[in-house]
Scaffold this active site. Structure first.
Site, PDB file in Angstrom:
ATOM      1  N   ARG A  88       0.818  -1.218   0.000  1.00  0.00           N
ATOM      2  CA  ARG A  88       0.000   0.000   0.000  1.00  0.00           C
ATOM      3  C   ARG A  88       0.851   1.267   0.000  1.00  0.00           C
ATOM      4  O   ARG A  88       0.469   2.276  -0.594  1.00  0.00           O
ATOM      5  CB  ARG A  88      -0.964  -0.007   1.196  1.00  0.00           C
ATOM      6  CG  ARG A  88      -2.105  -0.999   1.022  1.00  0.00           C
ATOM      7  CD  ARG A  88      -3.009  -1.037   2.227  1.00  0.00           C
ATOM      8  NE  ARG A  88      -4.173  -1.881   1.971  1.00  0.00           N
ATOM      9  CZ  ARG A  88      -5.045  -2.246   2.894  1.00  0.00           C
ATOM     10  NH1 ARG A  88      -4.890  -1.833   4.148  1.00  0.00           N
ATOM     11  NH2 ARG A  88      -6.075  -3.010   2.589  1.00  0.00           N
ATOM     12  N   LYS A  96     -20.136 -19.008   2.412  1.00  0.00           N
ATOM     13  CA  LYS A  96     -21.532 -18.814   2.811  1.00  0.00           C
ATOM     14  C   LYS A  96     -22.326 -17.937   1.853  1.00  0.00           C
ATOM     15  O   LYS A  96     -21.867 -16.885   1.435  1.00  0.00           O
ATOM     16  CB  LYS A  96     -21.591 -18.185   4.210  1.00  0.00           C
ATOM     17  CG  LYS A  96     -21.092 -19.097   5.321  1.00  0.00           C
ATOM     18  CD  LYS A  96     -21.293 -18.446   6.678  1.00  0.00           C
ATOM     19  CE  LYS A  96     -20.889 -19.387   7.805  1.00  0.00           C
ATOM     20  NZ  LYS A  96     -21.137 -18.749   9.131  1.00  0.00           N
ATOM     21  N   GLY A 125      -9.722 -10.962  -0.870  1.00  0.00           N
ATOM     22  CA  GLY A 125      -8.451 -11.525  -0.405  1.00  0.00           C
ATOM     23  C   GLY A 125      -8.114 -12.892  -0.970  1.00  0.00           C
ATOM     24  O   GLY A 125      -6.998 -13.120  -1.465  1.00  0.00           O
ATOM     25  N   GLY A 154     -13.603  -4.610   1.242  1.00  0.00           N
ATOM     26  CA  GLY A 154     -14.996  -4.274   1.557  1.00  0.00           C
ATOM     27  C   GLY A 154     -15.610  -3.316   0.550  1.00  0.00           C
ATOM     28  O   GLY A 154     -16.786  -3.429   0.199  1.00  0.00           O
TER      29      GLY A 154
END
Length: 397
Positions: free
Chosen positions: A41, A198, A351, A374
């Site tokens: 980053r 999920k 990820g 996110g």
């Protein structure tokens, strides 16, 4: 998606002598001693900073680091290790400025790193007074932190409302361009791969994409739930039986548009979840009660690869099997290679997806790799990210 680009401001000479405030994403991992263990980053943030310096700006950069308590600065919250590493990369000494909200001394050609912005009281709740103070520090605000684009905080959103000029840095602009290309004006057919353990964590993504994509490929535990919804037995595989109605609704929504959710025709099973568990390839109709489905089978993988090679646009979020185990990696490997070989524009994020891309060495064959985590998932959910909204509004005046 229209927004002001910092690169355009620099190219047109509008940055010389101006105070530029860059919100970067310098939230890097550190070990117990505070040493930085991975600096991607920081490296990614340097081009925007160098662009500002080269254009003759007085440059202020800030970021969050970790999860500090607002109003309670601790030494471990400091951006000092980031400044040291950035200084090494840029070949210069970079001062770290604390208590900077009420004023910063910086001259054209100089660069300062403003201490961890999450320590400021009111940062996370986008306090208007704090945002206005930040905006007063600069002539130009540059948002270059896609990883925070889904949060409306003082240093990401509030300052963009009140700064004289608010624009997107090269990292954020690249994400905005890629997302527009993949989701707002995609070349068809548009194929999305959504995989993970999920359905519940990706249900809003599945519903949003079902209204837009031509093929919706599901993998992992999500695929198991869709197999159940299609009337297949999955043994003791990970699934969410209470979400069968939602899975069926996604299948029907796709079918109503002439689109499809391909259900695996063969799978790779094991009796236990282990790297050394013997793997068995079997038809999706032959799964035993004590079987665990850990990957899609080779027939399914090849069928999906054919679809991907014929796609116009591919959105990839999640490996389709337990690719960390050699015996159960074939599905993800075949799909990765198909994306690499496809002429489609591809955008990938998440990820595990990034880990698969690295494992199979296809970084240069993927059209765009999103680093947002996110933020990328919220885009797939059909949400308008706060950063996109405020920068588009500032472009429109």
């Amino acid at each position: 998606m229209n927004f002001i680009r910092f690169s355009d401001l620099c190219a047109s000479g509008q940055v010389a002598g101006k105070r530029v405030f860059i919100r970067a994403d310098l939230n890097v991992p550190q070990d117990d001693s505070g040493a930085i263990t991975e600096d991607t980053r920081i490296r990614a943030s340097v081009p925007c900073i160098e662009m500002a310096l080269k254009a003759g700006a007085a440059v202020m950069v800030t970021s969050h680091l970790g999860r500090p308590t607002e109003g309670d600065f601790k030494p471990e919250d400091s951006l000092a290790p980031v400044a040291a590493r950035m200084g090494e990369l840029m070949g210069r000494n970079i001062p770290v400025v604390a208590n900077w909200v009420d004023g910063v001394s910086v001259a054209p050609g100089q660069l300062v790193l403003l201490e961890n912005c999450r320590v400021n009281k009111g940062e996370k709740k986008n306090n208007e007074e704090l945002a206005k103070k930040m905006a007063a520090l600069c002539d130009i605000f540059v948002h270059d932190a896609f990883g925070t684009a889904h949060r409306a905080e003082a240093s990401t959103y509030g300052i963009a409302q009140f700064a004289p000029i608010a624009c997107a840095g090269p990292l954020l602009a690249a994400e905005m361009d890629a997302i527009s290309k993949a989701l707002l004006a995609p070349k068809r057919p548009l194929v999305a791969i959504v995989a993970g353990s999920k359905v519940s964590t990706k249900l809003t993504i599945l519903k949003s994409l079902a209204a837009n994509v031509d093929q919706l490929i599901v993998g992992g535990g999500i695929a198991n739930t869709f197999m159940l919804a299609a009337g297949l037995k999955i043994g003791k595989s990970l699934a969410e039986p209470d979400l069968l109605a939602e899975a069926t609704a996604v299948i029907e929504a796709m079918k109503a548009r002439g689109a499809a959710v391909p259900i695996p025709t063969d799978v790779v099973t094991a009796k236990t979840f282990a790297a050394d568990a013997p793997a068995t390839i079997k038809a999706a109709t032959d799964v035993a009660d004590d079987d665990l489905i850990l990957d899609i089978g080779p027939q399914t993988a090849q069928a999906l690869a054919t679809q991907l090679k014929a796609a116009g646009t591919i959105v990839w979020n999640g490996p389709v099997g337990v690719f960390e185990f050699a015996a159960f990696e074939n599905g993800t490997k075949v799909i990765a290679q198909a994306i690499a070989e496809s002429s489609a524009f591809s955008i990938a994020g998440g990820g595990d997806t990034l880990a698969a891309i690295a494992k199979y060495g296809i970084e240069k064959q993927v059209g765009y790799i999103s680093t947002g985590g996110g933020a990328f998932l919220e885009v797939l959910e059909g949400k308008t990210l706060p950063a996109f909204e405020v920068l588009s509004r500032r472009f429109a005046g």
